[in-house]
Motif scaffolding. Structure first.
Motif, mmCIF file in Angstrom:
data_model
loop_
_atom_site.group_PDB
_atom_site.id
_atom_site.type_symbol
_atom_site.label_atom_id
_atom_site.label_comp_id
_atom_site.label_asym_id
_atom_site.label_seq_id
_atom_site.Cartn_x
_atom_site.Cartn_y
_atom_site.Cartn_z
ATOM 1 N N GLY A 86 2.227 11.057 -8.892
ATOM 2 C CA GLY A 86 1.430 11.139 -10.304
ATOM 3 C C GLY A 86 1.589 10.231 -11.306
ATOM 4 N N LEU A 87 2.226 9.090 -11.102
ATOM 5 C CA LEU A 87 2.573 8.134 -12.250
ATOM 6 C C LEU A 87 1.286 7.823 -13.102
ATOM 7 N N PRO A 88 1.606 7.355 -14.249
ATOM 8 C CA PRO A 88 0.393 7.066 -15.135
ATOM 9 C C PRO A 88 0.001 5.695 -14.633
ATOM 10 N N SER A 89 -1.288 5.239 -14.728
ATOM 11 C CA SER A 89 -2.079 3.997 -14.249
ATOM 12 C C SER A 89 -1.140 2.787 -14.626
ATOM 13 N N THR A 90 -0.700 2.636 -15.775
ATOM 14 C CA THR A 90 0.098 1.630 -16.204
ATOM 15 C C THR A 90 1.307 1.418 -15.524
ATOM 16 N N TRP A 91 2.199 2.475 -15.288
ATOM 17 C CA TRP A 91 3.324 2.312 -14.714
ATOM 18 C C TRP A 91 2.977 1.780 -13.220
ATOM 19 N N MET A 151 13.228 4.375 -6.469
ATOM 20 C CA MET A 151 13.862 5.229 -7.356
ATOM 21 C C MET A 151 13.354 4.863 -8.672
ATOM 22 N N LEU A 152 12.684 3.741 -8.951
ATOM 23 C CA LEU A 152 12.010 3.623 -10.227
ATOM 24 C C LEU A 152 10.651 5.044 -10.377
ATOM 25 N N ILE A 153 10.109 4.937 -9.117
ATOM 26 C CA ILE A 153 9.088 5.549 -8.985
ATOM 27 C C ILE A 153 9.470 7.290 -9.293
ATOM 28 N N LEU A 154 10.635 7.573 -8.865
ATOM 29 C CA LEU A 154 11.145 8.917 -8.971
ATOM 30 C C LEU A 154 11.834 9.453 -10.277
ATOM 31 N N ILE A 155 11.677 8.319 -11.179
ATOM 32 C CA ILE A 155 12.186 8.628 -12.708
ATOM 33 C C ILE A 155 10.821 9.430 -13.312
ATOM 34 N N TRP A 156 9.883 9.247 -12.942
ATOM 35 C CA TRP A 156 8.768 9.852 -13.467
ATOM 36 C C TRP A 156 8.642 11.261 -12.937
ATOM 37 N N PRO A 157 8.665 12.527 -13.546
ATOM 38 C CA PRO A 157 8.567 13.881 -13.020
ATOM 39 C C PRO A 157 7.622 13.917 -12.137
ATOM 40 N N TYR A 158 7.687 14.741 -11.178
ATOM 41 C CA TYR A 158 6.826 14.932 -10.097
ATOM 42 C C TYR A 158 5.243 15.408 -10.560
ATOM 43 N N ARG A 159 4.123 14.657 -10.588
ATOM 44 C CA ARG A 159 3.093 15.000 -11.074
ATOM 45 C C ARG A 159 3.023 15.383 -12.415
ATOM 46 N N GLY A 160 3.958 14.916 -13.301
ATOM 47 C CA GLY A 160 4.007 15.346 -14.726
ATOM 48 C C GLY A 160 4.593 16.491 -15.003
ATOM 49 N N VAL A 161 5.190 17.309 -14.035
ATOM 50 C CA VAL A 161 5.672 18.639 -14.330
ATOM 51 C C VAL A 161 7.192 18.601 -14.223
ATOM 52 N N SER A 162 7.862 18.964 -15.335
ATOM 53 C CA SER A 162 9.327 19.207 -15.405
ATOM 54 C C SER A 162 9.742 20.386 -15.337
ATOM 55 N N TRP A 181 0.629 -1.056 0.143
ATOM 56 C CA TRP A 181 -0.003 0.150 -0.143
ATOM 57 C C TRP A 181 0.808 1.226 0.022
ATOM 58 N N GLN A 182 1.841 1.193 0.754
ATOM 59 C CA GLN A 182 2.923 2.187 0.719
ATOM 60 C C GLN A 182 3.511 2.492 -0.675
ATOM 61 N N VAL A 183 3.783 1.648 -1.333
ATOM 62 C CA VAL A 183 4.403 1.821 -2.631
ATOM 63 C C VAL A 183 3.294 2.251 -3.788
ATOM 64 N N ARG A 184 1.995 1.847 -3.394
ATOM 65 C CA ARG A 184 0.879 2.484 -4.574
ATOM 66 C C ARG A 184 0.748 4.106 -3.984
ATOM 67 N N GLN A 185 0.797 4.270 -2.732
ATOM 68 C CA GLN A 185 0.825 5.669 -2.314
ATOM 69 C C GLN A 185 1.808 6.505 -2.950
ATOM 70 N N LEU A 186 3.193 6.028 -2.756
ATOM 71 C CA LEU A 186 4.170 6.750 -3.543
ATOM 72 C C LEU A 186 3.742 6.942 -4.886
ATOM 73 N N CYS A 187 3.350 5.871 -5.645
ATOM 74 C CA CYS A 187 2.946 6.232 -7.225
ATOM 75 C C CYS A 187 2.230 7.037 -7.240
ATOM 76 N N LEU A 188 0.753 7.181 -6.336
ATOM 77 C CA LEU A 188 -0.106 8.179 -6.444
ATOM 78 C C LEU A 188 0.329 9.673 -6.055
ATOM 79 N N ASP A 189 1.294 9.618 -4.875
ATOM 80 C CA ASP A 189 1.831 10.947 -4.761
ATOM 81 C C ASP A 189 2.486 11.627 -5.857
#
Length: 399
Positions: free
Chosen positions: A28-33, A265-276, A18-26
């Motif tokens: 802003g990862l795409p649903s597939t990722w 670290m994989l999660i952090l590859i995606w820019p924060y909530r899609g904002v570069s 659940w923590q990993v899922r929340q990290l992805c939501l925080d």
């Protein structure tokens, strides 16, 4: 019998997922990722095994992920309640294992440094005084728990650190198997080789993921990547030191933190909530500090400029440009970028699970509980071995 520990681990490892899922939501990862990362973590063989082993790995991973998630949130909004919760999570982690005290020290120093960059002040001395307050807020719950547990140990056993010095402590246990432990390390090429081998079996893509995340963080002007490094890498470094100094057993599971480290670290590859772009904006330091800091920066830039003029470097850059021109997307946020990223993530998570599984079944790598899995999947060739640890036999029989 033995189900209490199994149920406890199941709840905590579920919480870790659940923590990993929340990290992805925080983030802003795409649903597939998100599905690939969460599923890859949840169905990792080591995660599944230690979600029911009755040992300390599940709560350890849960609390470390919880602390990391809250610190990543603090980096973004600078709200003090994130630091408080992160400190409480780290304090609970310290109750499960003694390694988190290392992560708490390193993270508190990092927090103080980041806070010092954010706080307006006339000089660096004042900045660090103000920034240290945030570090203390995070570290205080850990000190309270560590002190309270030590006092309780002293009252109950007459020893402040019974987990180390008593007849049931770590030192006493190590004394009974020194020769066999050294032989196991020697067979792997020494304690350093053993540590690196175990880390890479559990998270084979960790070095590459760290490099990619670091490059993207520099490009985006982010400090997020420093949080998982301070929390997870510091513990892994401590485990390596403990192996070298002979203060711990060469158990495969001791490096299990490499799995959540790679996932974060994989999660952090995606820019924060899609904002570069510029996402971390520290308060500008005084003019004299800027001038002093500018000197080494200018020296590095001059060196890079000189390197870029070397013929071999020019050739490498031209090849990279030609390869890059074949792709029609600019970054991972485009449609094709997300699709390619999802395929790479799927490959990384599946190969990580496969390599980890092979390590678990290898008698020269997997130890104790992991080795007993051979008796589950290949009972004819690998009958259940008698073990001084009853839970190893029980787990194999139960599975």
């Amino acid at each position: 019998h033995g189900l209490a520990g199994t149920v406890m681990d199941a709840f905590f490892m579920t919480g870790a997922v659940w923590q990993v899922r929340q990290l992805c939501l925080d983030r802003g990862l795409p649903s597939t990722w998100r599905w690939i990362i969460v599923g890859g973590f949840a169905f990792n063989p080591m995660v599944i095994l230690y979600a029911g082993s009755g040992m300390s790995e599940a709560p350890f991973i849960f609390f470390m992920l919880w602390s990391a998630r809250r610190l990543l949130a603090w980096v973004r909004d600078d709200k003090i309640h994130h630091l408080i919760v992160a400190g409480i999570a780290m304090a609970f982690a310290d109750l499960t294992r003694y390694e988190p005290i290392v992560a708490a020290v390193v993270a508190s120093v990092l927090i103080s440094f980041i806070a010092a960059l954010r706080r307006p002040a006339f000089d660096w001395k004042m900045r660090f005084k103000v920034g240290a307050i945030d570090g203390v807020v995070f570290f205080f719950p850990v000190i309270v728990v560590f002190g309270a547990w030590s006092i309780a140990s002293w009252i109950a056993t007459g020893q402040l650190f019974a987990q180390f010095s008593s007849q049931y402590g770590n030192t006493s246990q190590l004394s009974f198997g020194t020769n066999s432990l050294q032989q196991f390390q020697a067979a792997a090429g020494g304690p350093i080789a053993l540590s690196l081998r175990d880390i890479l079996f559990l998270s084979p893509w960790l070095p590459a993921v760290i490099i990619v995340a670091l490059l993207l963080a520099v490009k985006r002007v982010e400090v997020d990547f420093l949080i998982p490094i301070s929390i997870f890498a510091s513990v892994l470094a401590f485990e390596v030191y403990a192996q070298i100094s002979g203060q711990t057993f060469p158990l495969f599971r001791y490096f299990i933190l490499g799995i959540p480290f790679m996932v974060v670290m994989l999660i952090l590859i995606w820019p924060y909530r899609g904002v570069s772009g510029q996402t971390f904006k520290p308060t500008p330091p005084p003019t004299e500090i800027s001038e002093w800091w500018g000197r080494p920066v200018m020296a590095v830039e001059s060196g890079l400029d000189a390197i870029s003029k070397v013929a071999a470097v020019k050739r490498a850059r031209s090849i990279a440009d030609k390869v890059g021109s074949r792709f029609t997307f600019d970054d991972i946020q485009s449609k094709r970028g997300r699709q390619l990223g999802a395929l790479i993530l799927l490959f990384v998570m599946l190969s990580t699970a496969f390599v980890g599984w092979r390590g678990m079944l290898n008698p020269g790598i997997g130890t104790a509980t992991e080795e007993q899995l051979n008796a589950v999947f290949y009972p004819a060739e690998n009958p259940i071995k008698l073990s001084p640890y009853a839970n190893s036999d029980y787990i194999a029989t139960y599975l």
